[in-house]
Write an enzyme that holds these catalytic residues in place. Sequence first.
Site, PDB file in Angstrom:
ATOM      1  N   ASP A  21     -31.922 -26.775  26.326  1.00 55.54           N
ATOM      2  CA  ASP A  21     -32.003 -25.958  27.532  1.00 55.54           C
ATOM      3  C   ASP A  21     -30.871 -26.227  28.519  1.00 55.54           C
ATOM      4  O   ASP A  21     -30.613 -25.422  29.395  1.00 55.54           O
ATOM      5  CB  ASP A  21     -33.339 -26.194  28.251  1.00 55.54           C
ATOM      6  CG  ASP A  21     -34.516 -25.899  27.337  1.00 55.54           C
ATOM      7  OD1 ASP A  21     -34.392 -24.995  26.501  1.00 55.54           O
ATOM      8  OD2 ASP A  21     -35.537 -26.596  27.443  1.00 55.54           O
ATOM      9  N   CYS A  59     -28.954 -31.936  27.083  1.00 51.10           N
ATOM     10  CA  CYS A  59     -29.495 -31.872  25.720  1.00 51.10           C
ATOM     11  C   CYS A  59     -28.353 -31.955  24.709  1.00 51.10           C
ATOM     12  O   CYS A  59     -28.422 -32.687  23.717  1.00 51.10           O
ATOM     13  CB  CYS A  59     -30.262 -30.570  25.506  1.00 51.10           C
ATOM     14  SG  CYS A  59     -31.694 -30.331  26.588  1.00 51.10           S
ATOM     15  N   ASP A  62       3.237  -4.539  25.532  1.00 50.12           N
ATOM     16  CA  ASP A  62       3.971  -3.819  24.503  1.00 50.12           C
ATOM     17  C   ASP A  62       3.801  -2.322  24.796  1.00 50.12           C
ATOM     18  O   ASP A  62       2.888  -1.935  25.533  1.00 50.12           O
ATOM     19  CB  ASP A  62       3.389  -4.180  23.127  1.00 50.12           C
ATOM     20  CG  ASP A  62       4.101  -3.470  21.998  1.00 50.12           C
ATOM     21  OD1 ASP A  62       5.327  -3.312  22.075  1.00 50.12           O
ATOM     22  OD2 ASP A  62       3.422  -3.061  21.039  1.00 50.12           O
ATOM     23  N   ASP A  93     -34.517 -31.095  41.518  1.00 53.66           N
ATOM     24  CA  ASP A  93     -33.746 -31.069  40.271  1.00 53.66           C
ATOM     25  C   ASP A  93     -34.055 -29.838  39.438  1.00 53.66           C
ATOM     26  O   ASP A  93     -33.169 -29.039  39.146  1.00 53.66           O
ATOM     27  CB  ASP A  93     -34.038 -32.319  39.450  1.00 53.66           C
ATOM     28  CG  ASP A  93     -33.349 -32.253  38.098  1.00 53.66           C
ATOM     29  OD1 ASP A  93     -32.105 -32.206  38.076  1.00 53.66           O
ATOM     30  OD2 ASP A  93     -34.046 -32.215  37.072  1.00 53.66           O
TER      31      ASP A  93
END
Length: 728
Positions: A18, A22, A420, A703
């Site tokens: 997630d 991890c 180009d 968090d």
Amino acid sequence: MTETAMLAKVRLRVEGMDCTSCATKIENALHRMRGVSDVIVSVSAGTGTVVTDDDEDLIRNQIVKLGYRVTGSEFVENTSARATGGGTSLEPRPESREPAGDGQAWWQTRKGKLTIGSGLALATAFIIGKTAPATEHWAFLLAMLVGLVPIGRRAVAAAGAGTPFSIEMLMSIAVVGAVIIGATEEAATVVFLFLIGELLEGVAASRARASIQDLTKLVPKTARLEENGQIREVQADTLEVGATIQIRPGDRVPGDGVILSGESAIDEAPVTGESTPVRKRPDATVFAGTVNGDGLLRVRVTAAAADNTIARVVRLVEEAQESKAPTERFIDRFSRFYTPGVVAAAALVAVVPPLVFGGEWSGWIYKGLAILLIGCPCALVISTPAAIAAALSAGARRGLLLKGGAVLEQIGKITVACFDKTGTLTSGKPQVTDIIGFARSEADVLRFAAALESGSSHPLATAILTRAAVKQISLPPTSDSKAIGGKGIRATVEGAEVFLGSPKAVAEFCPLTTEQETQIAALNDEGKTVSLVALDGKIAGAIAMRDEPRPDAKSGLKLLTDAGIRTVMLTGDNRRTANAIGKQLSIDIEAELLPEDKQRIVGQFQKAGWSVAKIGDGINDAPALAAADVGIAMGGGTDVALETADAAVLHGRVADVAAMVDLSKRTMINIRQNIAVALGLKAVFLVTTVVGLTGLWPAILADTGATVLVTMNALRLLRLPTTEPFQS
């Protein structure tokens, strides 16, 4: 003894990742295994790519020990390397794309079930605590263990595999510490909130992953295969190169191919973002996933299912998501010092005030534990890769392919774009621009010219025949047709002797008037090629042709100019033609260049301090594309276009170069917002925790809440328009 070991590169599909922490745990664990020489883990793609000479099962088992699931694998390639000693050769498994679990409802996933179980245990403990207060402590302790045991297992496994400062370890220390000081109810609540946060992160990550994988659903499951005059329905992924398929009106195209017969308007919006259906005739290319409009088509398959346009786009984006941008690499390095620093700070907060200032041990230990939770780095380390993954997916869904975060970041910094001409600013095919009638009408001039060119595949002939088809002109039959090398073609049409050729060839038997010569010279000065039609020795008229600019070339260049980016045309074409196109598009020009000249000019810009993007067709521009800060290939999904440059514009719109620049700038703004949210929330809760205003459960919200906010903010990039150019 030194011998050559065969290494296999295998991409594993991993469920349960997630956030970037991890990926770090998996990378650290696999790097420590014998036989593994390289590991790249992408959270956004849900994959881990491993180069190894060991058994794949051992690698799978190591990932499972960390608390994740390996749901499938695909063999990428074999590479040989010099190795000392023995070593087993990894036998590559056939490609496997098992369901990754991302399609499950959240409550059906392992994390969903664990979160529900923890929530029910917490609610039960609350009820028991109210009805039997004496057992409250034990009830909340058991509720806490429901969620903490699997978290603790993952923490121990990660520590043993080389990641001691994982979020699970910080979480476990904080919760155990809370139990020791008697805050059991709060510890159980924190575990439940942590699991909710992880679940929300998983849902957001799945959304980001699905955004690009949804493209694979555009390809139909079955196809109508034509064999020996019979039509039968087969699985689309079994189609072989060279097979003939039939596509009915309204059907999706099951594979890349070339039209053998039939004519239809093809809706390419699902693949390229082109809002207007494109009329396709025999010999035109069709892409898997597009929608056939109003005609029955017979198509020869040109790519197997694993190599069609959709599959290549998905594969390219997944590989790009494994490539880290400079900002992401900086955040990764920062987090390696940040997390141990947080642990040290939490320890100091818990110990110094009681030891030095005589503070209360339980109160300061509580604050130290809260700081541990506040300091978890998830939101910070996901801030960049989440935004980049969303941007890469958003770009791919409208035909803008970028090979990694570094390319995405660099494109927004370019200050000069070198284009180009042929096939990039222009369509790459001559088109009839002027028809002038001298002795006959314009319709007659076109009719006779198309009659002589009927059946020819020369580019100028194709231009004349295309204009005749658009005008719905019926072509008269010809006889005694004869090509005269280097001059033109002669035939008898409606009893008249007709000649189609260059002005110089016609002038040999039919003198031009001064007025005619003036008109032809004016057309030549505009970079146009002129062919004359003569009937029975008299000049009937003239047809002028030129490789015309793409319809959006002028507006696309203006978007770049408005963004402060200088535009320059680098072409090998003659100066007269280049000047004509340059004047029409209001672009600086450098003409009559060899490939090495283009590379030299790109280098000169770089030495002068410019950040250079080179845009070309990916073949004759290869040296300049490689030399530029960013090489962008124009063209419809060809192998060269996808592999030569750093980025590719699938459907060749000049405006999409400006769209790439805009996407880059939007992404960098999004990343800065994410970092501000991640660090800002932590700073606020750090202060409020130290002064005693907030505790453990607000800390875990700081968090997980920040992680969810950052991820959802990144996902806003997926909502960028897919059929209209991005607006700066």
